[in-house]
Write an enzyme that holds these catalytic residues in place. Structure first.
Site, mmCIF file in Angstrom:
data_model
loop_
_atom_site.group_PDB
_atom_site.id
_atom_site.type_symbol
_atom_site.label_atom_id
_atom_site.label_comp_id
_atom_site.label_asym_id
_atom_site.label_seq_id
_atom_site.Cartn_x
_atom_site.Cartn_y
_atom_site.Cartn_z
ATOM 1 N N GLY A 42 0.800 -1.228 0.000
ATOM 2 C CA GLY A 42 0.000 0.000 0.000
ATOM 3 C C GLY A 42 0.831 1.275 0.000
ATOM 4 O O GLY A 42 0.372 2.304 0.467
ATOM 5 N N GLY A 43 2.046 1.180 -0.521
ATOM 6 C CA GLY A 43 2.854 2.388 -0.685
ATOM 7 C C GLY A 43 3.576 2.845 0.566
ATOM 8 O O GLY A 43 4.325 3.810 0.536
ATOM 9 N N GLU A 49 14.538 -2.209 -5.931
ATOM 10 C CA GLU A 49 14.087 -2.451 -7.303
ATOM 11 C C GLU A 49 14.279 -1.187 -8.101
ATOM 12 O O GLU A 49 14.232 -0.092 -7.545
ATOM 13 C CB GLU A 49 12.582 -2.747 -7.306
ATOM 14 C CG GLU A 49 12.225 -4.190 -7.353
ATOM 15 C CD GLU A 49 10.711 -4.372 -7.360
ATOM 16 O OE1 GLU A 49 10.292 -5.498 -7.097
ATOM 17 O OE2 GLU A 49 9.962 -3.412 -7.610
ATOM 18 N N ILE A 73 10.402 2.545 -11.813
ATOM 19 C CA ILE A 73 9.985 2.867 -13.177
ATOM 20 C C ILE A 73 8.878 3.900 -13.126
ATOM 21 O O ILE A 73 7.799 3.643 -12.614
ATOM 22 C CB ILE A 73 9.557 1.595 -13.937
ATOM 23 C CG1 ILE A 73 10.742 0.621 -13.978
ATOM 24 C CG2 ILE A 73 9.099 1.936 -15.338
ATOM 25 C CD1 ILE A 73 10.361 -0.783 -14.300
ATOM 26 N N HIS A 110 1.461 -0.412 -18.839
ATOM 27 C CA HIS A 110 0.941 -1.614 -18.189
ATOM 28 C C HIS A 110 0.471 -2.557 -19.292
ATOM 29 O O HIS A 110 -0.513 -2.303 -19.965
ATOM 30 C CB HIS A 110 -0.220 -1.243 -17.264
ATOM 31 C CG HIS A 110 -0.849 -2.423 -16.608
ATOM 32 N ND1 HIS A 110 -0.809 -2.627 -15.253
ATOM 33 C CD2 HIS A 110 -1.510 -3.476 -17.125
ATOM 34 C CE1 HIS A 110 -1.430 -3.767 -14.970
ATOM 35 N NE2 HIS A 110 -1.877 -4.290 -16.096
ATOM 36 N N GLU A 165 0.840 -10.087 -15.743
ATOM 37 C CA GLU A 165 0.991 -8.638 -15.863
ATOM 38 C C GLU A 165 2.455 -8.244 -15.912
ATOM 39 O O GLU A 165 3.273 -8.765 -15.149
ATOM 40 C CB GLU A 165 0.316 -7.937 -14.675
ATOM 41 C CG GLU A 165 -1.185 -8.090 -14.674
ATOM 42 C CD GLU A 165 -1.885 -7.096 -13.763
ATOM 43 O OE1 GLU A 165 -1.217 -6.473 -12.917
ATOM 44 O OE2 GLU A 165 -3.116 -6.943 -13.918
ATOM 45 N N GLU A 173 2.980 -9.504 -11.717
ATOM 46 C CA GLU A 173 2.230 -10.518 -10.973
ATOM 47 C C GLU A 173 1.375 -11.303 -11.957
ATOM 48 O O GLU A 173 1.226 -10.929 -13.115
ATOM 49 C CB GLU A 173 1.343 -9.880 -9.896
ATOM 50 C CG GLU A 173 0.294 -8.952 -10.447
ATOM 51 C CD GLU A 173 -0.630 -8.419 -9.355
ATOM 52 O OE1 GLU A 173 -0.970 -9.182 -8.440
ATOM 53 O OE2 GLU A 173 -1.019 -7.251 -9.438
ATOM 54 N N ARG A 183 -7.423 -15.447 -12.468
ATOM 55 C CA ARG A 183 -8.877 -15.400 -12.689
ATOM 56 C C ARG A 183 -9.132 -14.877 -14.088
ATOM 57 O O ARG A 183 -8.217 -14.451 -14.771
ATOM 58 C CB ARG A 183 -9.519 -14.453 -11.680
ATOM 59 C CG ARG A 183 -8.880 -13.073 -11.734
ATOM 60 C CD ARG A 183 -9.687 -11.962 -11.171
ATOM 61 N NE ARG A 183 -9.210 -10.698 -11.692
ATOM 62 C CZ ARG A 183 -8.227 -9.966 -11.161
ATOM 63 N NH1 ARG A 183 -7.614 -10.374 -10.079
ATOM 64 N NH2 ARG A 183 -7.854 -8.840 -11.713
ATOM 65 N N ARG A 209 -14.781 1.132 -19.622
ATOM 66 C CA ARG A 209 -15.612 0.713 -18.501
ATOM 67 C C ARG A 209 -16.576 1.840 -18.154
ATOM 68 O O ARG A 209 -16.139 2.959 -17.862
ATOM 69 C CB ARG A 209 -14.751 0.416 -17.274
ATOM 70 C CG ARG A 209 -13.781 -0.717 -17.507
ATOM 71 C CD ARG A 209 -13.118 -1.092 -16.215
ATOM 72 N NE ARG A 209 -12.027 -2.035 -16.456
ATOM 73 C CZ ARG A 209 -11.407 -2.692 -15.484
ATOM 74 N NH1 ARG A 209 -11.764 -2.488 -14.227
ATOM 75 N NH2 ARG A 209 -10.441 -3.541 -15.760
#
Lengths: 504, 183
Positions: free
Chosen positions: A169-170, A205, A208, A213, A279, A292, A296, A342
């Site tokens: 969560g940052g 890491e 970026i 995405h 992803e 990740e 689903r 959407r």
């Protein structure tokens, strides 16, 4: 294919458009479907569409669509031999998967082990490293000390981000942009990790900034797998995807094929079964890093269905029931371009404020190349208990420009009275030069926020009819009249009221 | 609102009245069942009891019927999506009658009426005679419109008091044709 080899009856443990989408696939396969519905969804279409429905008492998600004991009881009552979890809710919950298996039914999705493995980000990355799936450059595990960090940076370069292994969560993150920051960032991050999460394990890491995405759709049976090309989901707002397209404008054919192969490797590393999405975050077209794997079916799966002609839900059900695949990589061809927007019951003019309510008038777009996945209908009340997504518009054409034009046409055909939607927002994004050029990243909305906001506030004054419309709106507002038809109860409601008061 | 059982040999005991969105008991053969009408979803749900699966019977279209002399919408219930033992018997055999405005007078048990023309056309035949006693649903006259013969029926029983048109007359919508007095 006969339905004999497939399931006898499938319970769909979801609601809304995805429940309908799954039930449609089941009907095409000749498999009866079972719906579960909450009290807030008593007038929702999935209750009516399924061959059978079971009520789950309660209105909140926790009492109903997230309640494993209640759903397992419904499974028992219905006699279904499989459960499709859809997306969201319990779709990536390994306890639910386990409970379904214990009840003697099949969970349409990956195995409990695969779900577990891929659900844990650290474990998943360790696994991918073993199978040579590219990861974001950085420390392969926990950082030992500052010297270790310096070595990592020498190899991976700036900017770098330090993260707590137990974090999320940052929180507990530190960005390093230059040599001078290293020591202080390392110490602070370590200290914060310990105080926030009780664990001072940290790793580094490459940071970026505004990546693309890109995600790859895969289908596997645990032993073999195929990829169905990529989707580009770079138009996001606060990490929520808003517009998705397939293929990605960013990749060429060679990069596309390579990323597909990597995705299949990643899926098979976890002995993955069913449909899943790998992803990636892309720094450059040839530098995509595993982020990740989503275990689903995803909201944006229709764009892949349109460019490949494959019904992903049907294939998912086929793999789950037969444990084999009927598609080979050579069967899957990329053709044309598809875009999905959407439509959420949110008001883009008021910072995307959720806006549940009754839909008084509805006209959905149609015509060539337009697919609408939705559960709403005229008279339907969008409940405040669940997700705000009320529809997905998907358009398809031979080129990206063609698909964009179709989407703009579809959005302008859409009429929805009573509930503000994000349709207007999409119209503005779809005419923005940066979107049309295809040269944008996940920072798109931040970068062009002002353009979009101006568009949302602005009237149609730039058109010939703008002044007339503006005058009409001013006049009606001054009169205290509503410029459009006042909401009238439908004939059915009037009928219902009349019936309810009758005595015979 | 009434129920129509199209299959006469099907033994269905329907409730006299149902409320919207409320489960009501009924019987199909020896089997006790419950039903729930959701007009907004255009569906009638049937189940064996609380906690059991509900089976949807939908109506995709309604038919406006005017016979005999009464106007109502008939919602033909159907089960979509394969075979389902619970509703197999009832599939397309049951309908809900939602009365139109004309239906209300009948429902209230009124007697006598003023027969008005429902359309523009030409009177082809007059089948009733003065002072004749008529039953509900009895044919009174025939009006030709759009190349079709349309029969006009008595909605309520009574005695013909007055006939205001003759064969060959042009009539307009709502024009008074026949007066029926209460018997």
């Amino acid at each position: 294919m006969t339905s004999k080899t497939l399931f006898k009856k499938v319970l769909v443990a979801n609601r809304g458009e995805i429940a309908l989408r799954i039930m449609r696939a089941l009907r095409e396969l000749g498999i009866p479907s079972v719906a579960i519905y909450s009290d807030a969804d008593a007038l929702s279409q999935h209750r009516k569409y399924a061959n059978e429905a079971i009520r789950l008492p309660g209105r909140s998600s926790a009492e109903t669509y997230l309640n494993i004991p209640k759903i397992i009881e419904a499974l028992r009552v219905s006699g279904a031999d499989a459960v499709h979890p859809g997306y969201g809710f319990l779709s990536e919950n390994s306890d639910f998967c386990q409970a379904v298996i214990q009840a003697g039914a099949t969970f349409i999705g990956p195995s409990v082990e695969a779900m577990h493995l891929l659900g844990d980000k650290v474990q998943a990355k360790d696994l991918m490293r073993k199978f040579h799936v590219p990861l974001v450059p950085g420390s392969p595990g926990a950082l030992q000390n500052v010297e270790h960090l310096r070595e990592v940076i020498k190899e991976a370069g700036y900017p770098m981000i330090l993260k707590a292994a137990a974090g999320g969560g940052g929180r507990g993150m530190r960005i390093i942009r230059q040599e001078a920051d290293i020591k202080e960032a390392y110490d602070t991050c370590k200290r914060e990790a310990l105080s926030y999460f009780g664990n001072d394990t940290i790793f580094a890491e490459r940071y970026i900034i505004n990546p693309r995405h890109i995600e790859v759709q895969v289908l596997a049976d645990g032993k073999t797998g195929v990829h169905l090309f990529e989707r580009d989901c770079s138009v996001q707002r606060r990490h929520q995807k808003l517009i998705e397209e397939a293929p990605s404008h960013y990749l060429n054919a060679e990069q596309r094929a390579r990323l597909g192969e990597i995705a299949v490797t990643a899926a098979l590393a976890a002995k993955y079964e069913g449909v899943g999405t790998v992803e990636f975050i892309c720094e450059a077209p040839d530098r995509a890093y595993f982020m990740e794997m989503n275990t689903r079916i995803q909201v944006e799966h229709p764009v892949t269905e349109l460019i490949t002609g494959v019904d992903l839900i049907q294939e998912q059900i086929y793999v789950a029931s037969t444990k084999t695949m009927r598609l080979q990589q050579s069967d899957i061809q990329l053709r044309g371009w598809a875009i999905e927007t959407r439509i959420n019951a949110e008001d883009p003019a008021q910072d995307f404020m959720p806006s549940p309510g009754q839909i008084q008038h509805l006209h959905l777009p149609a015509g060539p190349g337009v697919r609408i996945d939705t559960h709403i209908y005229q008279g339907y009340t969008v409940p405040s208990e669940y997700d705000s997504m009320i529809a997905k518009f998907i358009t398809y054409a031979s080129t990206r420009d063609g698909a964009v034009q179709k989407m703009r046409r579809a959005l302008s055909d859409f009429e929805c009275e009573g509930v503000p939607t994000t349709a207007k927002f999409h119209e503005l994004v779809l005419q923005h030069p940066a979107f049309l050029s295809g040269e944008f990243d996940t920072g798109f909305l931040q970068t062009y926020q002002k353009d979009i906001e101006d568009g949302l506030k602005g009237s149609s004054a730039d058109t010939t009819y703008g002044p007339i419309l503006a005058a009409f709106q001013t006049q009606t507002a001054a009169d205290g009249r509503v410029p459009n038809l006042a909401p009238q109860p439908s004939t059915w409601q009037q009928r219902a009221r009349f019936e309810a008061t009758r005595n015979n | 609102m009434r129920w129509v059982n199209r299959k006469k040999d099907l033994d269905i005991q329907l409730p006299d009245q149902i409320s919207i969105g409320v489960w009501t008991d009924f019987r199909c053969g020896a089997e006790p069942l419950q039903l729930c009408w959701e007009p907004l979803l255009r569906t009638l749900f049937v189940r064996k009891g609380p906690g059991q699966t509900e089976v949807p019977l939908k109506y995709r279209a309604s038919v406006l019927r005017k016979f005999p002399g009464e106007m109502f919408s008939e919602l033909l219930l159907e089960y979509v999506g394969g075979q389902e033992p619970l509703t197999q018997k009832m599939h397309q055999e049951l309908a809900i009658h939602v009365p139109g405005l004309e239906g209300r007078a009948q429902a209230a048990g009124a007697k006598g009426e003023q027969v008005r023309s429902p359309m523009v056309g030409k009177v082809l035949r007059v089948l009733a005679q003065g002072s004749q006693a008529v039953e509900r649903g009895q044919e009174l006259l025939v009006i030709e419109a759009m190349k079709m013969e349309n029969k006009i029926y008595a909605r309520n029983p009574g005695v013909i008091a007055d006939i205001l048109v003759a064969p060959g007359d042009q009539v307009s919508v709502n024009q008074l044709l026949i007066k029926i007095s209460a018997p």
